[in-house]
Design an enzyme around this catalytic site. Structure first.
Site, PDB file in Angstrom:
ATOM      1  N   ASP A 187      -1.420  10.343  -9.636  1.00 28.16           N
ATOM      2  CA  ASP A 187      -1.334   9.354 -10.723  1.00 28.16           C
ATOM      3  C   ASP A 187       0.122   9.019 -11.048  1.00 28.16           C
ATOM      4  OD1 ASP A 187      -4.037   9.341 -10.826  1.00 28.16           O
ATOM      5  OD2 ASP A 187      -4.226  10.300 -12.801  1.00 28.16           O
ATOM      6  N   ASP A 199       0.846  -1.184   0.000  1.00 25.64           N
ATOM      7  CA  ASP A 199       0.000   0.000   0.000  1.00 25.64           C
ATOM      8  C   ASP A 199       0.891   1.247   0.000  1.00 25.64           C
ATOM      9  OD1 ASP A 199      -3.126   0.317   0.644  1.00 25.64           O
ATOM     10  OD2 ASP A 199      -2.008   2.029   1.458  1.00 25.64           O
ATOM     11  N   ILE A 200       0.524   2.231  -0.799  1.00 26.18           N
ATOM     12  CA  ILE A 200       1.275   3.486  -0.793  1.00 26.18           C
ATOM     13  C   ILE A 200       0.850   4.283   0.448  1.00 26.18           C
ATOM     14  CG2 ILE A 200       1.679   5.658  -2.022  1.00 26.18           C
ATOM     15  CD1 ILE A 200       1.131   4.059  -4.637  1.00 26.18           C
ATOM     16  N   HIS A 258      -4.423  15.297  -8.126  1.00 30.31           N
ATOM     17  CA  HIS A 258      -4.536  13.938  -8.658  1.00 30.31           C
ATOM     18  C   HIS A 258      -3.500  13.648  -9.725  1.00 30.31           C
ATOM     19  CE1 HIS A 258      -8.123  12.575  -6.545  1.00 30.31           C
ATOM     20  NE2 HIS A 258      -8.488  13.849  -6.565  1.00 30.31           N
ATOM     21  N   GLU A 296      -4.772   2.528  -4.305  1.00 29.47           N
ATOM     22  CA  GLU A 296      -3.319   2.557  -4.100  1.00 29.47           C
ATOM     23  C   GLU A 296      -2.847   1.256  -3.465  1.00 29.47           C
ATOM     24  OE1 GLU A 296      -5.558   4.244  -2.459  1.00 29.47           O
ATOM     25  OE2 GLU A 296      -4.997   4.647  -0.377  1.00 29.47           O
ATOM     26  N   ASN A 335      -2.540  13.157  -2.799  1.00 33.49           N
ATOM     27  CA  ASN A 335      -3.574  13.696  -3.695  1.00 33.49           C
ATOM     28  C   ASN A 335      -4.076  15.061  -3.226  1.00 33.49           C
ATOM     29  OD1 ASN A 335      -3.914  12.024  -5.900  1.00 33.49           O
ATOM     30  ND2 ASN A 335      -5.259  10.601  -4.826  1.00 33.49           N
TER      31      ASN A 335
END
Ligand SMILES: [Mg+2]
Length: 282
Positions: free
Chosen positions: A183, A166-167, A179, A207, A174
């Site tokens: 991305d 997981d980030i 965004h 994510e 964000n």
């Protein structure tokens, strides 16, 4: 890049005539026997086969059958080019899996047009298959394909690991940078992961990513974590990842249970400071 076409005919002059028509537009390979043709399709990247039927030893039908029954070659379009003009032969050709059937003497331009059409269809099918199985933003497998391959792997191999990644604080990225940067963070993470770890790699949620891999790859996960930690995105953004690992054991009845344990470890990694790997047997 040019497409590669394999020409198969036991009469050399036929090969030379076809080669002359196609040379320049395509990379052309030639085989003078069925056996040679099978060897070439299995060892090289062939995009389309023009196949004679009447050949000694292994005839064109057998070559086509072999191509269509091999996982690696089954999607290569095969076009018969033959002087067998009777309906039964034509039907047999299509039944075996040919996409087209051209009788000799053929019209050059029609032959070329048919080749173009079938190469185009092949490319479209490949694109559709890619879109159906991948997350197009990152190039990782999509959730459905990830689980399809992960289940297969789980059922055939006991020596596997489930990994959840997981980030960290992705929502903050964000919210702070927009965004667009979010991305880029996701894409960059996916690209580096693909280049670092060999395994079934899928995007499971926004994510959140999963990997099914063998023992060899587990030691590389900390290298991945460090690579990510040392990145600077667009000269301003740094981010980290948390990783949970589980090894398949007899308590895991299915892939979901293996990944659930990996997820618990991921949760623990996040709860105890992030930017770390937790690999604890449950
Ligand atoms: Mg022949």
């Amino acid at each position: 890049m040019k497409n590669t076409i394999l020409l198969v005919d036991d009469v050399r002059i036929n090969l030379e005539i076809l080669k002359k028509i196609l040379d320049g537009s395509y990379d052309v390979l030639c085989a003078e026997s069925g056996k040679e043709a099978i060897k070439i399709v299995q060892s090289m990247n062939v995009d389309l086969v023009l196949l004679d039927i009447m050949m000694p030893d292994v005839d064109g039908y057998e070559v086509c059958h072999t191509i269509k029954h091999n996982k690696k070659t089954k999607d290569i379009p095969v076009i018969f080019v033959t002087s067998k003009v009777d309906e039964a032969s034509i039907v047999k050709g299509y039944d075996i899996g040919a996409v087209d059937y051209i009788t000799k003497p053929y019209k050059k331009k029609e032959l070329v047009a048919k080749i173009k059409t079938h190469l185009k269809i092949k490319k479209l099918i490949e694109e559709l298959e890619y879109i159906a199985t991948h997350d197009t933003m990152t190039g990782a497998l999509n959730r459905r394909q990830f689980f399809k391959l992960a289940i297969e792997k789980f059922n055939e191999d006991d020596n596997i690991y489930g990994v959840m990644i997981d980030i960290d604080k992705f929502k903050n990225i964000n919210d702070t940078y927009g965004h667009h940067i979010g991305d880029i963070v996701i894409k960059t993470f996916a690209k580096i992961t693909k280049n670092t770890i060999n395994g079934i790699f899928g995007r499971l949620g926004g994510e959140e990513f999963g990997i099914i891999c063998d023992e060899n790859e587990i030691s590389k996960l900390d290298i991945l974590r460090q690579k990510i930690e040392n990145l600077i995105i667009e000269d301003k953004v740094k981010f980290t990842i948390s990783i949970g690992i589980a090894k398949k054991n007899q308590n895991h009845k299915n892939i979901d249970e293996l990944l659930h344990d990996a997820d618990l470890n991921l949760y623990e990694a996040k709860g105890s400071g992030r930017n770390k790997i937790v690999f604890r047997r449950r």
